[in-house]
Design a protein around this motif. Structure first.
Motif, PDB file in Angstrom:
ATOM      1  N   UNK A 155       0.816  -1.217   0.000  1.00  0.00           N
ATOM      2  CA  UNK A 155       0.000   0.000   0.000  1.00  0.00           C
ATOM      3  C   UNK A 155       0.849   1.265   0.000  1.00  0.00           C
ATOM      4  N   UNK A 156       1.944   1.259   0.748  1.00  0.00           N
ATOM      5  CA  UNK A 156       2.708   2.499   0.959  1.00  0.00           C
ATOM      6  C   UNK A 156       3.894   2.679   0.017  1.00  0.00           C
ATOM      7  N   UNK A 157       4.377   1.607  -0.618  1.00  0.00           N
ATOM      8  CA  UNK A 157       5.615   1.700  -1.393  1.00  0.00           C
ATOM      9  C   UNK A 157       5.478   2.670  -2.562  1.00  0.00           C
ATOM     10  N   UNK A 158       6.505   3.489  -2.730  1.00  0.00           N
ATOM     11  CA  UNK A 158       6.575   4.461  -3.844  1.00  0.00           C
ATOM     12  C   UNK A 158       5.319   5.328  -3.912  1.00  0.00           C
ATOM     13  N   UNK A 159       4.936   5.826  -2.745  1.00  0.00           N
ATOM     14  CA  UNK A 159       3.794   6.748  -2.652  1.00  0.00           C
ATOM     15  C   UNK A 159       2.501   6.118  -3.187  1.00  0.00           C
ATOM     16  N   UNK A 160       2.332   4.826  -2.946  1.00  0.00           N
ATOM     17  CA  UNK A 160       1.076   4.166  -3.338  1.00  0.00           C
ATOM     18  C   UNK A 160       1.030   3.718  -4.787  1.00  0.00           C
ATOM     19  N   UNK A 161       2.191   3.533  -5.405  1.00  0.00           N
ATOM     20  CA  UNK A 161       2.241   3.186  -6.834  1.00  0.00           C
ATOM     21  C   UNK A 161       1.441   1.923  -7.150  1.00  0.00           C
ATOM     22  N   UNK A 184      -5.842  -1.627   9.071  1.00  0.00           N
ATOM     23  CA  UNK A 184      -4.543  -0.940   9.159  1.00  0.00           C
ATOM     24  C   UNK A 184      -4.249  -0.086   7.926  1.00  0.00           C
ATOM     25  N   UNK A 185      -4.789  -0.474   6.783  1.00  0.00           N
ATOM     26  CA  UNK A 185      -4.406   0.190   5.533  1.00  0.00           C
ATOM     27  C   UNK A 185      -5.501   1.055   4.909  1.00  0.00           C
ATOM     28  N   UNK A 186      -6.744   0.870   5.344  1.00  0.00           N
ATOM     29  CA  UNK A 186      -7.876   1.528   4.679  1.00  0.00           C
ATOM     30  C   UNK A 186      -7.747   3.052   4.658  1.00  0.00           C
ATOM     31  N   UNK A 187      -7.409   3.636   5.793  1.00  0.00           N
ATOM     32  CA  UNK A 187      -7.321   5.101   5.877  1.00  0.00           C
ATOM     33  C   UNK A 187      -6.246   5.645   4.930  1.00  0.00           C
ATOM     34  N   UNK A 188      -5.090   4.983   4.916  1.00  0.00           N
ATOM     35  CA  UNK A 188      -4.002   5.421   4.045  1.00  0.00           C
ATOM     36  C   UNK A 188      -4.404   5.335   2.572  1.00  0.00           C
ATOM     37  N   UNK A 189      -5.105   4.269   2.218  1.00  0.00           N
ATOM     38  CA  UNK A 189      -5.553   4.100   0.827  1.00  0.00           C
ATOM     39  C   UNK A 189      -6.520   5.203   0.432  1.00  0.00           C
ATOM     40  N   UNK A 203     -15.905  -6.169  -5.430  1.00  0.00           N
ATOM     41  CA  UNK A 203     -15.927  -4.715  -5.307  1.00  0.00           C
ATOM     42  C   UNK A 203     -16.729  -4.284  -4.082  1.00  0.00           C
ATOM     43  N   UNK A 204     -17.871  -4.962  -3.844  1.00  0.00           N
ATOM     44  CA  UNK A 204     -18.713  -4.651  -2.701  1.00  0.00           C
ATOM     45  C   UNK A 204     -17.998  -4.959  -1.384  1.00  0.00           C
ATOM     46  N   UNK A 205     -17.240  -6.060  -1.377  1.00  0.00           N
ATOM     47  CA  UNK A 205     -16.489  -6.434  -0.179  1.00  0.00           C
ATOM     48  C   UNK A 205     -15.441  -5.360   0.136  1.00  0.00           C
ATOM     49  N   UNK A 206     -14.711  -4.929  -0.891  1.00  0.00           N
ATOM     50  CA  UNK A 206     -13.677  -3.909  -0.699  1.00  0.00           C
ATOM     51  C   UNK A 206     -14.300  -2.622  -0.187  1.00  0.00           C
ATOM     52  N   UNK A 207     -15.429  -2.254  -0.773  1.00  0.00           N
ATOM     53  CA  UNK A 207     -16.134  -1.019  -0.377  1.00  0.00           C
ATOM     54  C   UNK A 207     -16.559  -1.112   1.076  1.00  0.00           C
ATOM     55  N   UNK A 208     -17.038  -2.272   1.495  1.00  0.00           N
ATOM     56  CA  UNK A 208     -17.455  -2.464   2.886  1.00  0.00           C
ATOM     57  C   UNK A 208     -16.273  -2.332   3.846  1.00  0.00           C
ATOM     58  N   UNK A 209     -15.121  -2.837   3.415  1.00  0.00           N
ATOM     59  CA  UNK A 209     -13.924  -2.754   4.258  1.00  0.00           C
ATOM     60  C   UNK A 209     -13.508  -1.294   4.481  1.00  0.00           C
ATOM     61  N   UNK A 210     -13.671  -0.486   3.420  1.00  0.00           N
ATOM     62  CA  UNK A 210     -13.316   0.940   3.516  1.00  0.00           C
ATOM     63  C   UNK A 210     -14.285   1.660   4.439  1.00  0.00           C
TER      64      UNK A 210
END
Length: 224
Positions: free
Chosen positions: A141-147, A185-190, A217-224
């Motif tokens: 998620x974080x490498x190279x500014x989210x590349x 752990x990663x949702x906010x940064x994304x 897609x719905x699962x990912x959206x729910x996680x966010x």
């Protein structure tokens, strides 16, 4: 290409060192191509001996470096096939080197190659394999500014991928990888780095015809 010959080659104590030397030190292009073709033939055979190739991370690294700088599309494709075969070996130890800064930068370099089929497949398969371990999520998620998250999102909505040229479902794998790496752990940064993700996923949930893709897609959206 016979099994006894393959066994003899891969069991030789200097197997990896010899091919690394050819790819890195020998200036003759024909020698490098011949070496790659030999390794390519070896990696198509999932016998116990061939599975030992997963331990030769230095050979994998040499092939990756070769693929990055090679200009000839035919030779590059051969190198790409070897990389894909190696990254797909079950329980591959190659994945242990795949979170290194050098490897991740190599993935970024591959996106600049003309052979898009090779680079897209290898990057998606590599990220998907890495995303299976939770310890790698923050790195991806974080490498190279989210590349890599940007790359995954671009692939998910891309109309430029020639599906007929691919033997894997790139967009489905990209969505699956995104699903793996979005956690508490990663949702906010994304969201901070990639604010378009919510609108992008919402659009898929509303308009996508493929039900399984829509569910991811719905699962990912729910996680966010």
């Amino acid at each position: 290409q016979s099994y006894p010959m393959q066994k003899a080659i891969i069991s030789h104590k200097d197997f990896a060192n010899t091919f690394v030397h050819i790819l890195k030190e020998i200036p003759l292009e024909d020698a490098k191509i011949s070496a790659l073709q030999t390794i390519e033939n070896l990696t198509f055979n999932l016998t116990l001996e061939i599975m030992q190739m997963q331990h030769h991370t230095e050979l994998f690294d040499a092939i990756l470096e070769f693929a990055k700088r090679e200009k000839n599309l035919k030779t590059q494709k051969c190198a790409g096939t070897v990389l894909l075969n190696l990254i797909n070996l079950p329980n591959s130890e190659i994945s242990s080197m795949a979170t290194s800064k050098k490897f991740l930068n190599s993935l970024i370099d591959l996106t600049k190659q003309k052979n898009k089929e090779l680079s897209i497949k290898f990057i998606v398969l590599s990220l998907q394999k890495l995303s299976q371990q939770s310890k790698n999520h923050l790195t991806i998620v974080s490498f190279a500014d989210g590349f890599f998250v940007k790359t995954l999102l671009d692939l998910i909505v891309s109309d430029d991928i020639d599906i007929d040229m691919m033997d894997i479902d790139v967009q489905s794998l990209a969505m699956k990888t995104l699903k793996n790496i979005i956690t508490s752990r990663t949702a906010e940064l994304i969201i901070i780095k990639h604010p378009r993700i919510i609108a992008l996923l919402s659009d898929i949930c509303k308009n996508e015809n493929e039900e399984e893709f829509k569910k991811k897609a719905q699962f990912v959206l729910n996680e966010i």
